[in-house]
Scaffold this active site. Structure first.
Site, PDB file in Angstrom:
ATOM      1  N   THR A  11       0.814  -1.212   0.000  1.00 19.97           N
ATOM      2  CA  THR A  11       0.000   0.000   0.000  1.00 19.97           C
ATOM      3  C   THR A  11       0.846   1.261   0.000  1.00 19.97           C
ATOM      4  OG1 THR A  11      -1.806  -1.104   1.175  1.00 19.97           O
ATOM      5  CG2 THR A  11      -1.730   1.288   1.325  1.00 19.97           C
ATOM      6  N   ASP A  54       1.045  -6.697  -4.444  1.00 18.67           N
ATOM      7  CA  ASP A  54       0.241  -6.607  -3.234  1.00 18.67           C
ATOM      8  C   ASP A  54       0.664  -7.790  -2.372  1.00 18.67           C
ATOM      9  OD1 ASP A  54      -1.952  -7.144  -1.368  1.00 18.67           O
ATOM     10  OD2 ASP A  54      -3.099  -5.695  -2.528  1.00 18.67           O
ATOM     11  N   SER A  56      -0.715  -9.647  -0.397  1.00 20.19           N
ATOM     12  CA  SER A  56      -1.639 -10.784  -0.319  1.00 20.19           C
ATOM     13  C   SER A  56      -1.312 -11.822  -1.387  1.00 20.19           C
ATOM     14  CB  SER A  56      -3.087 -10.320  -0.461  1.00 20.19           C
ATOM     15  OG  SER A  56      -3.292  -9.681  -1.712  1.00 20.19           O
TER      16      SER A  56
END
Length: 336
Positions: A11, A54, A56
């Site tokens: 982020t 990202d 994830s």
């Protein structure tokens, strides 16, 4: 001091797009401005991964990519800061803690809940604190910095998806709390150099199974077919299972017989797994299941993959899983 900042994604360097947050911020310009106003930090360079992800989407291969990048740049820097997504930040910190026993230089991981371009972003504080932690000379291995706290890399856990203090150290004291001045704790971290020059991380089939009231033996058995390399049981309390569910213990016993490593963790954030302390966990002790003791779940998972990647199986796997490698197993508890 020479500090190399490695940007792997997350982020912190994202911008708003029509399809949501995506990489694209001028991280280099932002970092240069940040450092230019703090000359006491030293010489800071930036290395950006060619493919930003990202977190994830992170896999053990991405942990290894970070490890390889650190070793490749080791001679050119006195310490490192890794910018990483928060979703799997604690997994990465634990994974690096196990694999870098012989690295010999400070490595600090951090990220942020908001991008650098957000008005109220926490990125500024987290990155500055990370740089100061490296420059302090007080970090001698892998640490995680977030929300004004400095955590041992193998003891941190993400507890909130939104809080600027989104990480905790449920079973170990903090290394430091930032402030004016910083408050450092004299924490003795047990480290084991048995895996110096560690073999690379390799993906392994590790099943994570949460036990819930009413879970059937048939369901557990089906999850364990085809056979994984290991299964982490997220049991109750101190390592208890519904042992009276007919066939459940037998399903686990057959898996053990077939060479599956069975690790027992706890669903409690703060817990000390003690197999056999209650009757409901005695059967696991009899099977030779491995206790996660009071490791965070992130450390337990990363350590499982690490030991499998080192070729550990059976009694060797059990021995090293229950032996502290980088301070992930402690004798103290603390509140969040």
């Amino acid at each position: 001091m020479r500090i190399n900042v490695i940007y792997s994604g997350g982020t912190i360097g994202m911008i708003e797009t029509d399809t949501g947050l995506a990489p694209g911020a001028d991280l280099r310009g932002w970092l240069n401005d940040l450092v230019s106003r703090r000359p006491e930090i030293g010489d800071v360079t930036l290395t950006e991964f060619p493919t930003l992800i990202d977190s994830s989407n992170a896999t053990p291969a991405d942990w290894q990519a970070l490890i390889d990048a650190l070793w490749a740049a080791r001679a050119e820097a006195d310490g490192f800061v890794i910018l990483h997504g928060t979703d799997t930040l604690a997994y990465a910190a634990a994974a690096l803690s196990f694999a870098l026993a012989d690295f010999g230089k400070p490595v600090v991981l951090t990220g942020s809940q908001l991008p650098i371009g957000a008005l109220d972003t926490d990125a500024h504080a987290n990155v500055v604190d990370s740089l100061k932690a490296v420059a302090s000379g007080r970090i001698d291995s892998v640490a995680l910095v977030f929300g004004r706290s400095v955590f041992a890399g193998s003891c941190a856990s993400k507890w909130s998806s939104w809080s600027f203090e989104g990480f905790s150290s449920p079973n170990a004291p903090l290394l430091a709390t930032t402030g004016a001045p910083w408050q450092w704790n004299d924490v003795e971290r047990r480290r084991n150099n048995a895996f110096a020059q560690a073999k690379p991380y390799v993906a392994h089939d590790v099943v994570v199974l949460d036990l819930v009231p009413g879970i059937s033996a048939q369901r557990v058995d089906s999850v364990l077919h085809p056979r994984p390399a290991a299964v982490i049981l997220r049991a109750y309390g101190t390592g208890n299972i519904p042992a009276r569910e007919q066939g459940l213990v037998e399903a686990l016993a057959h898996a053990v017989d077939d060479g599956v490593e069975v690790i027992v963790s706890s669903q409690c954030t703060q817990a000390q797994v003690s197999l056999g302390y209650y009757e409901a966990g005695f059967a696991l002790a009899q099977l030779g299941a491995v206790s996660a003791q009071n490791m965070t779940f992130e450390a337990c998972y990363a350590k499982t993959v690490f030991l499998l990647s080192q070729g550990m199986r059976g009694e060797k796997f059990k021995y090293w899983m229950e032996e502290s490698l980088s301070g992930e197993i402690t004798n103290t508890l603390r509140s969040r």
